[in-house]
Design a protein around this motif. Structure first.
Motif, PDB file in Angstrom:
ATOM      1  N   ILE A  59       0.799  -1.317   0.068  1.00  0.00           N
ATOM      2  CA  ILE A  59      -0.051   0.046  -0.067  1.00  0.00           C
ATOM      3  C   ILE A  59       0.643   1.396  -0.053  1.00  0.00           C
ATOM      4  CG2 ILE A  59      -1.812   1.283   1.232  1.00  0.00           C
ATOM      5  CD1 ILE A  59      -2.709  -1.266   2.382  1.00  0.00           C
ATOM      6  N   PRO A  60       0.675   2.325  -0.874  1.00  0.00           N
ATOM      7  CA  PRO A  60       1.600   3.527  -0.980  1.00  0.00           C
ATOM      8  C   PRO A  60       1.637   3.989   0.511  1.00  0.00           C
ATOM      9  CG  PRO A  60      -0.107   3.246  -3.053  1.00  0.00           C
ATOM     10  CD  PRO A  60      -0.304   2.227  -2.011  1.00  0.00           C
ATOM     11  N   ALA A  61       2.480   4.482   0.954  1.00  0.00           N
ATOM     12  CA  ALA A  61       2.989   4.992   2.222  1.00  0.00           C
ATOM     13  C   ALA A  61       1.850   6.263   2.403  1.00  0.00           C
ATOM     14  CB  ALA A  61       4.265   5.630   2.277  1.00  0.00           C
ATOM     15  N   GLY A  62       1.742   6.958   1.254  1.00  0.00           N
ATOM     16  CA  GLY A  62       0.870   8.169   1.607  1.00  0.00           C
ATOM     17  C   GLY A  62      -0.803   7.843   1.697  1.00  0.00           C
ATOM     18  N   GLU A  63      -1.053   6.809   1.587  1.00  0.00           N
ATOM     19  CA  GLU A  63      -2.309   6.228   1.526  1.00  0.00           C
ATOM     20  C   GLU A  63      -2.727   5.502   2.736  1.00  0.00           C
ATOM     21  OE1 GLU A  63      -5.022   6.266  -1.248  1.00  0.00           O
ATOM     22  OE2 GLU A  63      -3.870   8.162  -1.022  1.00  0.00           O
ATOM     23  N   LEU A  64      -1.468   5.223   3.538  1.00  0.00           N
ATOM     24  CA  LEU A  64      -1.634   4.268   4.735  1.00  0.00           C
ATOM     25  C   LEU A  64      -1.410   4.836   6.023  1.00  0.00           C
ATOM     26  CD1 LEU A  64      -2.042   1.196   5.640  1.00  0.00           C
ATOM     27  CD2 LEU A  64       0.691   1.110   5.363  1.00  0.00           C
ATOM     28  N   ALA A  65      -2.431   4.479   6.991  1.00  0.00           N
ATOM     29  CA  ALA A  65      -2.299   4.815   8.472  1.00  0.00           C
ATOM     30  C   ALA A  65      -2.284   3.552   9.319  1.00  0.00           C
ATOM     31  CB  ALA A  65      -3.282   5.687   8.959  1.00  0.00           C
ATOM     32  N   VAL A  66      -1.171   3.475  10.358  1.00  0.00           N
ATOM     33  CA  VAL A  66      -1.428   2.243  11.060  1.00  0.00           C
ATOM     34  C   VAL A  66      -1.214   2.557  12.547  1.00  0.00           C
ATOM     35  CG1 VAL A  66       0.401   0.469  12.026  1.00  0.00           C
ATOM     36  CG2 VAL A  66       0.362   0.882   9.451  1.00  0.00           C
ATOM     37  N   GLN A  67      -2.371   1.758  13.084  1.00  0.00           N
ATOM     38  CA  GLN A  67      -2.523   1.982  14.540  1.00  0.00           C
ATOM     39  C   GLN A  67      -2.271   0.948  15.385  1.00  0.00           C
ATOM     40  OE1 GLN A  67      -6.360   4.102  16.227  1.00  0.00           O
ATOM     41  NE2 GLN A  67      -6.787   2.006  16.492  1.00  0.00           N
TER      42      GLN A  67
END
Length: 375
Positions: free
Chosen positions: A182-190
């Motif tokens: 997944i492109p870094a600019g599209e992704l958030a990880v919690q």
């Protein structure tokens, strides 16, 4: 189609939303509160509805583990296995142990299921974002348990030290696969931090010494494992089984202490921190430790002060008390929605919207001066 411009009054969805599919979650959340979201999760639907419960099924099928025999008189091994596979809410948490002769140094977990679920949901997210259903600039949120959570919940205490390193390696491998696809600019990880909060509060036995330092170091290491460019956040959790915490915090001291240690220890940017607020706490004393919270200016704070039991008025009371000690916070519920009746979700999402828009009068949810919302 172009959606409405994002507001500065932010809402955070912790993760689980008990609808039928990721598509339903994306559409429902976007329609109700899209302008208030920087990130949107897939709802942890299907087998992930019970948070880490599906990891018990993974252990049940793992050749190196066996179910600990039941202490229920007359219950057969096949009955116990059938109950675990059924994943019934009424069934007690199963316990697994390593089979005799298994070398922990050779223990491996091939697939945990988190990467496969994330990649499948991201395909729908990308489609919905391209069509304008999801707001421009919104990231796809992947919520992951800390490695300790499934291990502490499902592995017999004597085997936790042996199992934890292998499980952590596997979970970090799934994180790497998600971040690679997944492109870094599209992704958030919690990272969902629940068992550790119980250890810090003394509600659960500590499987290690130097509890505060060990927990903080582990949370920092997990955060630093998320590549730069991917948004990073933490959900500090006291659980919500039966809509109750496993322990009621006396105030936000332990939450603030851990958040400060994480923020100070990370070598990469922290993007958000989510902290729960019990439904019966609207007193200033609960929120007073927020005066000691030290997050980077670039990090959003979300307070889980939205409760459908007292709706908008209760949230306003909690917001007013919190605002005495901290400005610039966003809002959400104290945990995910996963244990709720799916029929209640539309009203709960509308409540989030109403709480966020009431900030115009309280001034507590706007981003701090100098911050620029992701567009």
């Amino acid at each position: 189609m172009i959606g409405p411009r994002r507001t500065n009054r932010l809402v955070h969805l912790v993760g689980s939303v008990p609808l039928n599919s990721a598509a339903e979650v994306f559409r429902a959340a976007s329609d109700a509160i899209g302008p208030h979201l920087k990130r949107i999760p897939d709802g942890e639907t299907g087998e992930r509805t019970g948070w880490v419960g599906f990891q018990a099924l993974m252990l049940l099928d793992h050749p190196d583990f066996e179910l600990v025999p039941s202490d229920v008189p007359g219950e057969r091994a096949e009955d116990l296995e059938r109950a675990v596979r059924a994943q019934g809410e009424e069934y007690r948490t199963p316990s697994f142990r390593l089979r005799e002769g298994v070398d922990p140094a050779q223990l491996e977990f091939i697939r945990l299921g988190y990467a496969a679920a994330a990649l499948a949901s991201y395909a729908t997210f990308a489609e919905f974002k391209a069509s304008g259903v999801i707001q421009p600039g919104t990231r796809f949120q992947v919520s992951l348990p800390t490695p300790l959570a499934p291990v502490a919940l499902f592995v017999t205490p004597a085997d936790i030290p042996a199992v934890l390193p292998a499980y952590q390696a596997a979970l970090l491998g799934e994180l790497a696969a998600i971040c690679a696809a997944i492109p870094a600019g599209e992704l958030a990880v919690q990272w969902d931090v629940a068992v550790e909060m119980g250890v810090l509060e003394g509600a659960f036995p500590a499987p290690f010494d130097n509890v505060e330092e060990t927990v903080a170091a582990a949370m920092v290491a997990l955060g630093d494992a998320v590549p730069s460019g991917v948004s990073l956040g933490y959900h500090l959790c006291y659980g919500d089984l039966g809509l109750h915490h496993f322990i009621e915090p006396r105030d936000m001291s332990v939450l603030v202490g851990l958040a400060n240690r994480i923020s100070a220890g990370l070598t990469r940017a922290l993007d958000w921190m989510h902290m729960p607020v019990p439904r019966d706490r609207d007193d200033p004393e609960y929120f007073a430790p927020l005066e000691r919270l030290h997050l980077a200016e670039t990090a959003d704070l979300f307070l889980g002060l939205v409760h459908d039991s007292d709706g908008l008025e209760g949230a306003r009371r909690r917001m007013a008390s919190a605002s005495k000690f901290r400005s610039g916070f966003g809002i959400g519920t104290e945990c995910g929605f996963g244990r709720r009746d799916p029929r209640s979700i539309p009203a709960l999402l509308r409540l989030h919207r109403d709480v966020a828009t009431t900030a115009d009068r309280l001034g507590s949810l706007a981003e701090p001066s100098g911050r620029q919302a992701e567009k």
